[in-house]
Design a protein around this motif. Sequence first.
Motif, PDB file in Angstrom:
ATOM      1  N   LEU A  61       0.839  -1.205   0.000  1.00 19.87           N
ATOM      2  CA  LEU A  61       0.000   0.000   0.000  1.00 19.87           C
ATOM      3  C   LEU A  61       0.875   1.256   0.000  1.00 19.87           C
ATOM      4  O   LEU A  61       0.637   2.198  -0.770  1.00 19.87           O
ATOM      5  CB  LEU A  61      -0.913  -0.009   1.217  1.00 19.87           C
ATOM      6  CG  LEU A  61      -1.652   1.298   1.533  1.00 19.87           C
ATOM      7  CD1 LEU A  61      -2.611   1.646   0.395  1.00 19.87           C
ATOM      8  CD2 LEU A  61      -2.423   1.179   2.852  1.00 19.87           C
ATOM      9  N   LEU A  62       1.886   1.278   0.848  1.00 18.63           N
ATOM     10  CA  LEU A  62       2.773   2.439   0.916  1.00 18.63           C
ATOM     11  C   LEU A  62       3.532   2.612  -0.402  1.00 18.63           C
ATOM     12  O   LEU A  62       3.729   3.744  -0.872  1.00 18.63           O
ATOM     13  CB  LEU A  62       3.747   2.287   2.081  1.00 18.63           C
ATOM     14  CG  LEU A  62       3.121   2.242   3.479  1.00 18.63           C
ATOM     15  CD1 LEU A  62       4.205   2.092   4.543  1.00 18.63           C
ATOM     16  CD2 LEU A  62       2.293   3.493   3.748  1.00 18.63           C
ATOM     17  N   THR A  63       3.950   1.502  -0.995  1.00 16.72           N
ATOM     18  CA  THR A  63       4.640   1.575  -2.287  1.00 16.72           C
ATOM     19  C   THR A  63       3.728   2.134  -3.366  1.00 16.72           C
ATOM     20  O   THR A  63       4.135   2.975  -4.183  1.00 16.72           O
ATOM     21  CB  THR A  63       5.142   0.177  -2.696  1.00 16.72           C
ATOM     22  OG1 THR A  63       6.018  -0.331  -1.683  1.00 16.72           O
ATOM     23  CG2 THR A  63       5.877   0.232  -4.022  1.00 16.72           C
ATOM     24  N   PHE A  64       2.479   1.679  -3.371  1.00 15.57           N
ATOM     25  CA  PHE A  64       1.494   2.152  -4.352  1.00 15.57           C
ATOM     26  C   PHE A  64       1.256   3.656  -4.201  1.00 15.57           C
ATOM     27  O   PHE A  64       1.229   4.398  -5.186  1.00 15.57           O
ATOM     28  CB  PHE A  64       0.188   1.378  -4.157  1.00 15.57           C
ATOM     29  CG  PHE A  64      -0.959   1.892  -4.975  1.00 15.57           C
ATOM     30  CD1 PHE A  64      -1.088   1.549  -6.307  1.00 15.57           C
ATOM     31  CD2 PHE A  64      -1.924   2.720  -4.401  1.00 15.57           C
ATOM     32  CE1 PHE A  64      -2.153   2.023  -7.073  1.00 15.57           C
ATOM     33  CE2 PHE A  64      -2.984   3.192  -5.147  1.00 15.57           C
ATOM     34  CZ  PHE A  64      -3.100   2.849  -6.491  1.00 15.57           C
ATOM     35  N   LEU A  65       1.098   4.131  -2.972  1.00 14.54           N
ATOM     36  CA  LEU A  65       0.863   5.559  -2.747  1.00 14.54           C
ATOM     37  C   LEU A  65       2.082   6.386  -3.135  1.00 14.54           C
ATOM     38  O   LEU A  65       1.951   7.467  -3.734  1.00 14.54           O
ATOM     39  CB  LEU A  65       0.506   5.800  -1.276  1.00 14.54           C
ATOM     40  CG  LEU A  65      -0.811   5.189  -0.797  1.00 14.54           C
ATOM     41  CD1 LEU A  65      -0.978   5.380   0.706  1.00 14.54           C
ATOM     42  CD2 LEU A  65      -2.005   5.789  -1.531  1.00 14.54           C
ATOM     43  N   PRO A  78     -11.422   5.342  11.850  1.00 17.78           N
ATOM     44  CA  PRO A  78     -10.315   6.128  12.402  1.00 17.78           C
ATOM     45  C   PRO A  78      -9.229   5.325  13.104  1.00 17.78           C
ATOM     46  O   PRO A  78      -8.322   5.916  13.674  1.00 17.78           O
ATOM     47  CB  PRO A  78     -11.044   7.023  13.410  1.00 17.78           C
ATOM     48  CG  PRO A  78     -12.149   6.162  13.933  1.00 17.78           C
ATOM     49  CD  PRO A  78     -12.575   5.295  12.774  1.00 17.78           C
ATOM     50  N   ASP A  79      -9.319   3.995  13.104  1.00 21.21           N
ATOM     51  CA  ASP A  79      -8.310   3.237  13.833  1.00 21.21           C
ATOM     52  C   ASP A  79      -8.061   1.897  13.149  1.00 21.21           C
ATOM     53  O   ASP A  79      -8.745   1.523  12.209  1.00 21.21           O
ATOM     54  CB  ASP A  79      -8.744   3.013  15.287  1.00 21.21           C
ATOM     55  CG  ASP A  79     -10.116   2.359  15.395  1.00 21.21           C
ATOM     56  OD1 ASP A  79     -10.641   1.880  14.367  1.00 21.21           O
ATOM     57  OD2 ASP A  79     -10.682   2.328  16.500  1.00 21.21           O
ATOM     58  N   LEU A  87      -0.215   6.560   9.165  1.00 18.70           N
ATOM     59  CA  LEU A  87       0.272   7.649  10.009  1.00 18.70           C
ATOM     60  C   LEU A  87       1.775   7.517  10.267  1.00 18.70           C
ATOM     61  O   LEU A  87       2.502   8.516  10.269  1.00 18.70           O
ATOM     62  CB  LEU A  87      -0.498   7.670  11.330  1.00 18.70           C
ATOM     63  CG  LEU A  87      -1.975   8.067  11.242  1.00 18.70           C
ATOM     64  CD1 LEU A  87      -2.641   7.934  12.607  1.00 18.70           C
ATOM     65  CD2 LEU A  87      -2.135   9.488  10.719  1.00 18.70           C
ATOM     66  N   ASP A  88       2.242   6.290  10.492  1.00 18.10           N
ATOM     67  CA  ASP A  88       3.673   6.077  10.726  1.00 18.10           C
ATOM     68  C   ASP A  88       4.506   6.463   9.512  1.00 18.10           C
ATOM     69  O   ASP A  88       5.681   6.838   9.647  1.00 18.10           O
ATOM     70  CB  ASP A  88       3.946   4.616  11.096  1.00 18.10           C
ATOM     71  CG  ASP A  88       3.405   4.261  12.477  1.00 18.10           C
ATOM     72  OD1 ASP A  88       3.136   5.195  13.266  1.00 18.10           O
ATOM     73  OD2 ASP A  88       3.247   3.056  12.765  1.00 18.10           O
ATOM     74  N   ALA A  89       3.898   6.375   8.331  1.00 15.24           N
ATOM     75  CA  ALA A  89       4.605   6.733   7.099  1.00 15.24           C
ATOM     76  C   ALA A  89       4.506   8.221   6.787  1.00 15.24           C
ATOM     77  O   ALA A  89       5.009   8.676   5.753  1.00 15.24           O
ATOM     78  CB  ALA A  89       4.053   5.919   5.928  1.00 15.24           C
ATOM     79  N   GLY A  90       3.847   8.982   7.667  1.00 15.09           N
ATOM     80  CA  GLY A  90       3.735  10.422   7.464  1.00 15.09           C
ATOM     81  C   GLY A  90       2.654  10.835   6.488  1.00 15.09           C
ATOM     82  O   GLY A  90       2.660  11.968   5.988  1.00 15.09           O
ATOM     83  N   ILE A  91       1.724   9.947   6.216  1.00 14.92           N
ATOM     84  CA  ILE A  91       0.632  10.237   5.283  1.00 14.92           C
ATOM     85  C   ILE A  91      -0.541  10.847   6.042  1.00 14.92           C
ATOM     86  O   ILE A  91      -0.891  10.400   7.134  1.00 14.92           O
ATOM     87  CB  ILE A  91       0.201   8.957   4.547  1.00 14.92           C
ATOM     88  CG1 ILE A  91       1.340   8.475   3.644  1.00 14.92           C
ATOM     89  CG2 ILE A  91      -1.072   9.176   3.740  1.00 14.92           C
ATOM     90  CD1 ILE A  91       1.084   7.149   2.972  1.00 14.92           C
ATOM     91  N   THR A  92      -1.134  11.878   5.478  1.00 16.94           N
ATOM     92  CA  THR A  92      -2.296  12.527   6.083  1.00 16.94           C
ATOM     93  C   THR A  92      -3.528  11.657   5.877  1.00 16.94           C
ATOM     94  O   THR A  92      -3.846  11.273   4.745  1.00 16.94           O
ATOM     95  CB  THR A  92      -2.533  13.908   5.461  1.00 16.94           C
ATOM     96  OG1 THR A  92      -1.385  14.732   5.682  1.00 16.94           O
ATOM     97  CG2 THR A  92      -3.758  14.580   6.085  1.00 16.94           C
ATOM     98  N   VAL A  93      -4.207  11.348   6.972  1.00 17.54           N
ATOM     99  CA  VAL A  93      -5.413  10.517   6.924  1.00 17.54           C
ATOM    100  C   VAL A  93      -6.626  11.385   7.220  1.00 17.54           C
ATOM    101  O   VAL A  93      -6.628  12.154   8.194  1.00 17.54           O
ATOM    102  CB  VAL A  93      -5.320   9.358   7.939  1.00 17.54           C
ATOM    103  CG1 VAL A  93      -6.612   8.540   7.934  1.00 17.54           C
ATOM    104  CG2 VAL A  93      -4.127   8.464   7.623  1.00 17.54           C
ATOM    105  N   LEU A 137      -7.001  13.529  10.367  1.00 14.11           N
ATOM    106  CA  LEU A 137      -7.095  12.766  11.599  1.00 14.11           C
ATOM    107  C   LEU A 137      -5.858  13.033  12.465  1.00 14.11           C
ATOM    108  O   LEU A 137      -4.726  12.875  12.011  1.00 14.11           O
ATOM    109  CB  LEU A 137      -7.177  11.268  11.277  1.00 14.11           C
ATOM    110  CG  LEU A 137      -7.083  10.314  12.471  1.00 14.11           C
ATOM    111  CD1 LEU A 137      -8.293  10.485  13.383  1.00 14.11           C
ATOM    112  CD2 LEU A 137      -6.971   8.872  11.994  1.00 14.11           C
ATOM    113  N   VAL A 138      -6.111  13.456  13.701  1.00 13.68           N
ATOM    114  CA  VAL A 138      -5.042  13.603  14.679  1.00 13.68           C
ATOM    115  C   VAL A 138      -5.319  12.583  15.773  1.00 13.68           C
ATOM    116  O   VAL A 138      -6.242  12.756  16.573  1.00 13.68           O
ATOM    117  CB  VAL A 138      -4.990  15.027  15.263  1.00 13.68           C
ATOM    118  CG1 VAL A 138      -3.850  15.136  16.274  1.00 13.68           C
ATOM    119  CG2 VAL A 138      -4.827  16.047  14.150  1.00 13.68           C
TER     120      VAL A 138
END
Length: 423
Positions: A61-65, A78-79, A87-93, A137-138
């Motif tokens: 998924l991270l590679t695709f994005l 939200p979870d 979130l760990d990859a720094g992507i805005t959710v 999401l924060v």
Amino acid sequence: MKSANTPTHEQTLCLPEEPPGDVTAGLDWARDDHAVSVVDHRGREIDRCMIEHTAEGLRALLTFLARNNATEVAIERPDGPVIDTLLDAGITVVVISPNQVKNIRRRYGSSGNKDDRFDAFVLADTLRTDRARLRPLVPDRDDTIALRRACRARKDLIAHRIATGNQLRAHLRNALPATIGLFKDIDSDIALSFLERFDTQDKLDWLTPTRLGTWLRKQGYSGRTSSTVLHTKILAAPRGPEGDFATALATITASHVAVLRTLQAQTRTLEKHIDQQLTTHPDAHIFTSLPRSGRVRAARLLAEIGDCRSRFPTPEALICLAGAAPSTRQSGRIRVVGFRWSCDKQLRDAVTDFAADSIKANPWAAHLYQQARTRGHDHPHAVRILARAWLTIIWHCWQDHVPYNPSKHRALQPYLTPENKAA
């Protein structure tokens, strides 16, 4: 209490006017696999894929994005592991509720068909077009999330205990009618101990007021009903089966009792754990200061509201999410005010539970509740009206990081006696 405009309040987080890289992504969550869609600034889908709900799938998924330069993802929940990975990859959710997606889907057709890949596109395109109304999401702190899960687990255990108690009661109506209503609660320690010792009609027949009184004293029974009265109830009740059939039914009784014992023990264990978590939480002083909040109730309020102040920039935002504000629909001269179905059910349950009990300790709360009842509202509606008032107070305390102080609650002062004011 401080004004809502004091500089101590955190500012609301907003999305940039234009998505980074001019692309947005949407992810439709499923149990085993997830659909992902990426759209460009004109709303055209430029790529899509299906990923499995595995560690390898989340890396894919991270590679695709990254391949599509997508740094913003819209999703319906939200979870969970997917959210943590993003979130760990720094992507805005950005979370868009399922109800919103259901209504937005009508933009793209009137058939109402449900398709995961199409919903992923709808999420991505909505993130592109409705940016002004969406918020990133924060997540709450880890200790807040852990407390929330513990409180919800306790609530689930209590629901299981009630259901098992109802099953036991239904069973006893045929197996041992005399034990129903003998004690206040069928799942109380004394009631379960009684069923463990006297699980057949033959054993009940052995009892006399003296023998029952002796047994109750050994159990440390603290009820106000005398053994004579309890024995009279046993004699007045219909008789249950006897002999081998009664023994067979007693096995079923023992099974229900064992389940209730386990649920009681695990509930107490969770409550101790919740108490320990609450003690170390930095916001504990805010919620434990509320009238009759106790420990578990304060923990539930804290956990369901969370610790991210920017999530609720105004009291009304919190009130609406909690379902304490009515839903108004108006067209021309027709105006309908009804129950707000779309809300956070867990938050509403926590807030109304607190509000309903606060009337026993807070005269201002009791007055608001009684006013609502006088106007003809039923108990649940009156409690929601009171909950709305309490949420405004809770919001200010929460935003300012201060405990509830009755002496600074101006609306409360007219209802306090001189003795209470002096205290």
